[in-house]
Enzyme design. Structure first.
Site, PDB file in Angstrom:
ATOM      1  N   TYR A 132       0.829  -1.218   0.000  1.00  0.00           N
ATOM      2  CA  TYR A 132       0.000   0.000   0.000  1.00  0.00           C
ATOM      3  C   TYR A 132       0.865   1.271   0.000  1.00  0.00           C
ATOM      4  O   TYR A 132       0.421   2.321   0.433  1.00  0.00           O
ATOM      5  CB  TYR A 132      -0.910   0.037   1.227  1.00  0.00           C
ATOM      6  CG  TYR A 132      -1.996  -1.023   1.286  1.00  0.00           C
ATOM      7  CD1 TYR A 132      -2.413  -1.713   0.151  1.00  0.00           C
ATOM      8  CD2 TYR A 132      -2.618  -1.320   2.494  1.00  0.00           C
ATOM      9  CE1 TYR A 132      -3.409  -2.683   0.227  1.00  0.00           C
ATOM     10  CE2 TYR A 132      -3.615  -2.284   2.577  1.00  0.00           C
ATOM     11  CZ  TYR A 132      -4.007  -2.962   1.445  1.00  0.00           C
ATOM     12  OH  TYR A 132      -4.993  -3.915   1.529  1.00  0.00           O
ATOM     13  N   LYS A 178       5.882 -14.132   3.753  1.00  0.00           N
ATOM     14  CA  LYS A 178       5.819 -15.114   2.659  1.00  0.00           C
ATOM     15  C   LYS A 178       7.221 -15.154   2.069  1.00  0.00           C
ATOM     16  O   LYS A 178       7.454 -14.805   0.907  1.00  0.00           O
ATOM     17  CB  LYS A 178       4.759 -14.669   1.629  1.00  0.00           C
ATOM     18  CG  LYS A 178       4.395 -15.747   0.652  1.00  0.00           C
ATOM     19  CD  LYS A 178       3.608 -16.881   1.273  1.00  0.00           C
ATOM     20  CE  LYS A 178       3.408 -17.972   0.258  1.00  0.00           C
ATOM     21  NZ  LYS A 178       2.717 -19.147   0.834  1.00  0.00           N
ATOM     22  N   ASP A 211      -0.247 -17.511   4.878  1.00  0.00           N
ATOM     23  CA  ASP A 211      -1.369 -18.415   4.598  1.00  0.00           C
ATOM     24  C   ASP A 211      -1.580 -19.397   5.750  1.00  0.00           C
ATOM     25  O   ASP A 211      -2.710 -19.636   6.189  1.00  0.00           O
ATOM     26  CB  ASP A 211      -1.187 -19.141   3.246  1.00  0.00           C
ATOM     27  CG  ASP A 211       0.233 -19.622   3.018  1.00  0.00           C
ATOM     28  OD1 ASP A 211       1.088 -19.386   3.896  1.00  0.00           O
ATOM     29  OD2 ASP A 211       0.500 -20.252   1.981  1.00  0.00           O
ATOM     30  N   ASP A 235      -3.770  -6.115   7.085  1.00  0.00           N
ATOM     31  CA  ASP A 235      -5.114  -5.656   6.723  1.00  0.00           C
ATOM     32  C   ASP A 235      -6.056  -6.865   6.600  1.00  0.00           C
ATOM     33  O   ASP A 235      -7.147  -6.895   7.178  1.00  0.00           O
ATOM     34  CB  ASP A 235      -5.015  -4.904   5.377  1.00  0.00           C
ATOM     35  CG  ASP A 235      -6.292  -4.163   5.022  1.00  0.00           C
ATOM     36  OD1 ASP A 235      -7.151  -3.996   5.908  1.00  0.00           O
ATOM     37  OD2 ASP A 235      -6.429  -3.750   3.860  1.00  0.00           O
ATOM     38  N   ASP A 239      -9.195  -8.508   9.399  1.00  0.00           N
ATOM     39  CA  ASP A 239     -10.603  -8.812   9.082  1.00  0.00           C
ATOM     40  C   ASP A 239     -10.908 -10.283   9.380  1.00  0.00           C
ATOM     41  O   ASP A 239     -11.993 -10.609   9.873  1.00  0.00           O
ATOM     42  CB  ASP A 239     -10.916  -8.510   7.608  1.00  0.00           C
ATOM     43  CG  ASP A 239     -11.438  -7.085   7.425  1.00  0.00           C
ATOM     44  OD1 ASP A 239     -11.000  -6.210   8.203  1.00  0.00           O
ATOM     45  OD2 ASP A 239     -12.261  -6.841   6.527  1.00  0.00           O
TER      46      ASP A 239
END
Ligand code: ATP
Length: 344
Positions: A132, A178, A211, A235, A239
């Site tokens: 971002y 990752k 993941d 982010d 959620d």
């Protein structure tokens, strides 16, 4: 001791933002009557509505007010409708206030349906860079690139906040990455986190692929205490964590830097329910409790948290929690629960 008065800059924003920030203002204002701190509110315009009215989603005068306030309370901003030619207002706000990490606690509450009752996790998300960063460009007519910028300085600052949070909690930090694919960027991020970990020998430090972390967050949230993540991973994971807990209606957050801080619910503008007076105001009220703690008003923060817990236990509840109450009715109940604490 003379009662303190705090000046709060309020950026209500768009959608349900004005509705939920109004509720939080009512709760904060009620503290004075109960013998607590007093508040004045400086409402400022930001977000898509501000862009429509003034041509800027983050007017310069708003930033000036935010910088002189004791803290900033944010509702939600509709960033999707702001043209790509305009700076994204939340990123611009973060840069202007030099806030670098978002702190997002998620826990289950008695009386509120949770997907997993045993979740009690805080996600610390680096918010100034990563995918971002806002560096995007077209690479020919059929391709486009976004730069995933990671710096040692920003990674170290976020890690520092994660370890400080862990010291106040169950003393474990999980850094997500990752690295198999993002060897250089996540390599640097993890290197910075490991350096910070050396200064906190009492905190257990582990790393997990993002993941695998998402999977375990759903299956076994109890294994996590503080999750440290780069911008996009944090982010998404916050959620996921909110959904594993009691949903977005109960997920608060703060965004902190060395000098300034702002407080906001994790949820967005919720256009599907905006204007109906039925949004769950508790995420924003819990965010204002985080603000109270940041201002050094820990006892009053605890009182607000307990009032929210009482309302979740006894009702009323908004639709997201299976109830039929309005935002205003839930807020009135929180204020009544606060007053009840003062009289026992
Ligand atoms: P945005 O584009 O601003 O992120 P969105 O609708 O994509 O908006 P959210 O605002 O986070 O994302 O909403 C996701 C879902 O959760 C919606 O169905 C919304 O109604 C619901 N929701 C979010 N916040 C609340 C809340 N405070 N009370 C009740 N439901 C909520």
């Amino acid at each position: 001791m003379p009662r303190k008065t705090y000046r709060i800059c309020v950026l209500a924003g768009d959608g349900i933002g004005p509705e939920v920030t109004d509720c939080a203002r009512r709760v904060l204002s009620s503290l004075e009557k109960a013998g607590g701190p007093a508040f004045t509110f400086d409402a400022q315009s930001a977000g898509y509505g501000a862009f429509e009215r003034s041509g800027s989603a983050l007017p310069a005068e708003m930033v000036a007010v935010a910088k002189t306030a004791d803290a900033v309370l944010v509702g939600a901003m509709d960033v999707a409708r702001i043209p790509a030619s305009e700076p994204e207002p939340l990123s611009a706000l973060r840069r202007a206030l030099d806030v670098h990490a978002s702190i997002r606690p998620v826990r289950a509450f008695t009386g509120a349906p949770a997907f997993r009752e045993n979740i009690d996790v805080t996600i610390v998300r680096e918010v100034t860079e990563g995918l971002y960063s806002g560096i995007e460009y077209a690479a020919g007519p059929d391709a486009a690139c976004a730069v995933r910028l990671i710096t040692r300085q920003a990674s170290t600052r976020a890690a520092e906040i994660a370890f400080r949070q862990a010291m106040e909690r169950r003393r474990k930090v999980t850094a997500v990455h990752k690295i198999g694919v993002l060897k250089l960027t996540d390599g640097l991020f993890l290197e910075a986190a490991r350096e910070v970990a050396k200064r906190y020998p009492d905190v257990e430090f582990e790393t997990r692929n993002v993941d695998a972390c998402a999977l375990e967050l759903v299956r076994h949230p109890e294994i996590f205490d503080v999750i440290l993540a780069t911008n996009v991973f944090g982010d998404i994971l916050s959620d996921v964590a909110a959904a594993v807990g009691c949903g977005l209606g109960l997920a608060p957050s703060s965004c902190v830097g060395d000098k300034w801080a702002y407080f906001e619910p994790v949820h967005g503008t919720a256009p599907d329910i905006a204007g109906k007076g039925i949004a769950d105001p508790l995420a924003t009220i819990l965010s204002s409790a985080m603000m109270l703690r940041h201002l050094g008003e820990g006892a009053w923060a605890g009182a607000v948290d307990r009032a929210v817990e009482a309302v979740l236990r006894d009702g009323p509840r908004t639709g997201d929690l299976g109830g039929r109450a309005t935002s205003a009715e839930v807020t009135t109940a929180v204020i009544a629960a606060l007053e009840k604490q003062m009289t026992v």
